[in-house]
Design a protein around this motif. Structure first.
Motif, PDB file in Angstrom:
ATOM      1  N   GLY A  55       0.786  -1.225   0.000  1.00 50.13           N
ATOM      2  CA  GLY A  55       0.000   0.000   0.000  1.00 50.13           C
ATOM      3  C   GLY A  55       0.817   1.274   0.000  1.00 50.13           C
ATOM      4  N   CYS A 328      -2.590   2.554  -1.543  1.00 51.39           N
ATOM      5  CA  CYS A 328      -3.866   2.342  -0.865  1.00 51.39           C
ATOM      6  C   CYS A 328      -4.373   3.649  -0.274  1.00 51.39           C
ATOM      7  N   HIS A 449      -7.720   0.293  -2.468  1.00 56.28           N
ATOM      8  CA  HIS A 449      -6.513   0.461  -3.271  1.00 56.28           C
ATOM      9  C   HIS A 449      -6.773   1.428  -4.418  1.00 56.28           C
TER      10      HIS A 449
END
Length: 489
Positions: A55, A328, A449
């Protein structure tokens, strides 16, 4: 005589050739200008580190400066080579960690939710870690989330569904890899469920029966001897993950320690491959918890520093690559509320993660003996909100107090950053975190995401190959070619 007609003067021709030669060989200090030589020309790295910040987009890297002293910088951003990769899955523009992890581990695209298999869910894909083991290198897999979670799983297992945690965790025992470290196995929580008519063996027992030493504390890990196969984990939550770094207890092993001990256990004349994932960065971003994400980026970077320290003793044999599987949260360092007047340093006032604060609030509400004014006192302690003496930006307006009051007492409201705040412990905690983020100048696009390209930082033998702009499948492809897997024997 026109410059481009007839024969050029010799001096001009030599000057032009020298200029072309300079452009073809010169590079900026960060390695982004020069074209890398063919990968086969590099020396073969003996020790290979692949770090994956789950992320961790460019904004997450930049955000981490909020929790660092002004004199400190991240180790990864000082690496000489910088690249950028795209992250889409085979079947979706915005990927998940299964498809992204597969791309990084195998060099092949697959569908979301798939673990190192083709999207037809029949053909397995050989991972770079498996190739390293086949060629005689020791192999280690480390993660701050469950060791059977998608990203680490993509390096040692093959499964059509990332949610098949027990089957994935069981493949640790049959992998033959030398070291697993970090989180526990979520699949072990499922071991008492009937598989047909037979109870399944718990994961620690499976690992021990396959010759692994299983340890769960710092002193036991340090006592494991090199050459001993080991699975080491520390304190974990209901999903088998380590704590967020800002919540980590003193007795819990850090990601950097797992990396350092892994180096000690893996080091040998044949070299090693180690993948280290900072998985809690992603979890913090799903929660839009900027401070927790920043702390976990720094913890991840501390693990990178362990590899960097090792490389100083093996400068001509070590390759370190740092990247992410996806971004993310759609994090932005700036928002509409503050405009150009961001105060990202306010995030230093947050002392616990959103997750841990939610548990605290749930306890208050269950006991029914913590008033709203008492809750605000705790908000000041844990987040700095309302502490005008520290910073005028932390003052809570009447409207903001109303939002928090409704969230705490069971109403509903919109947080200062526009996020929904329900009348629950999670709603109140989220409203508090959203307010601090908004005051700091942090923005979030979602709780999911995004398809934002992510960075690659590289140093050491063959690192020049990782510069430029390319797809995430290129990471494994470059590692395989540089390490000359299949040619070592």
């Amino acid at each position: 005589m026109p410059l481009l007609s007839g024969r050029k003067p010799l001096s001009l021709t030599l000057t032009f050739l020298m200029f072309v030669l300079f452009l073809s060989t010169a590079a900026c200090a960060d390695g982004r200008v020069a074209q890398a030589p063919a990968e086969g020309r590099f020396p073969v790295p003996k020790y290979i580190f692949l770090f994956i910040g789950d992320g961790m987009g460019p904004a997450q890297v930049g955000l981490s400066g909020a929790v660092l002293d002004s004199s400190s910088t991240l180790a990864m951003t000082g690496f000489p080579v910088l690249g950028t990769i795209t992250t889409h899955a085979e079947d979706r523009y915005i990927t998940d960690s299964g498809a992204a992890g597969t791309a990084l581990a195998t060099g092949s695209k697959t569908s979301v939710g798939t673990i190192s298999m083709k999207s037809n869910h029949r053909d397995t894909l050989r991972t770079v870690a498996e190739l390293a083991r086949r060629d005689g290198m020791r192999v280690g897999i480390v993660s701050s989330v469950g060791i059977d979670n998608a990203t680490p799983a993509c390096f040692f297992s093959h499964n059509a569904k990332r949610s098949n945690y027990y089957d994935i965790a069981a493949q640790m025992a049959s992998s033959g890899f030398d070291y697993f470290g970090g989180g526990f196995a979520e699949g072990d929580f499922l071991q008492n469920r009937l598989n047909g008519s037979v109870n399944r063996t718990d994961i620690p027992t499976l690992m021990r029966s396959s010759g692994y030493r299983v340890v769960s504390d710092r002193s036991s890990l340090r006592s494991v001897q090199p050459g001993t196969k080991c699975w080491a984990y520390t304190g974990y939550d209901g999903k088998a993950a380590m704590s967020f770094e800002m919540d980590r207890k003193e007795q819990d092993i850090s990601l950097a320690e797992f990396t350092r001990e892994g180096i000690r256990l893996l080091d040998n004349p044949n070299g090693f491959f180690m993948m280290v994932e900072g998985g809690k960065i992603d979890w913090a971003c799903h929660a839009n918890d900027a401070a927790a994400a920043a702390h976990d980026v720094v913890a991840f970077d501390d693990a990178v520093r362990e590899a960097e320290a090792f490389s100083r003793s093996h400068p001509d044999e070590t390759l370190i690559v740092v990247t992410a599987d996806h971004e993310c949260g759609g994090l932005s360092l700036g928002n509409g509320r503050r405009g150009y007047d961001s105060r990202i340093s306010l995030l230093r006032r947050q002392k616990v993660s959103l997750e841990r604060f939610t548990r605290k609030v749930a306890g208050w509400q269950a006991s029914r003996n913590v008033s709203f004014s008492m809750a605000l006192d705790s908000v000041k302690v844990y987040f700095g909100l309302g502490d005008a003496s520290a910073d005028s930006s932390l003052v809570l307006s009447g409207e903001e107090r109303t939002v928090l009051s409704k969230a705490y007492r069971g109403g509903s409201a919109k947080g200062a950053a526009g996020s929904a705040a329900s009348g629950s412990a999670a709603g109140f905690a989220s409203a508090v975190t959203a307010m601090l983020n908004a005051k700091a100048g942090i923005g979030w696009a979602s709780n999911a995401h995004t398809a934002v390209p992510v960075q690659v930082f590289a140093a050491g033998v063959g690192s020049e190959a990782f510069g430029g702009y390319y797809d995430n499948t290129g990471i494994a492809g470059k590692l395989i070619r540089l390490a000359r897997f299949g040619e070592r024997r």
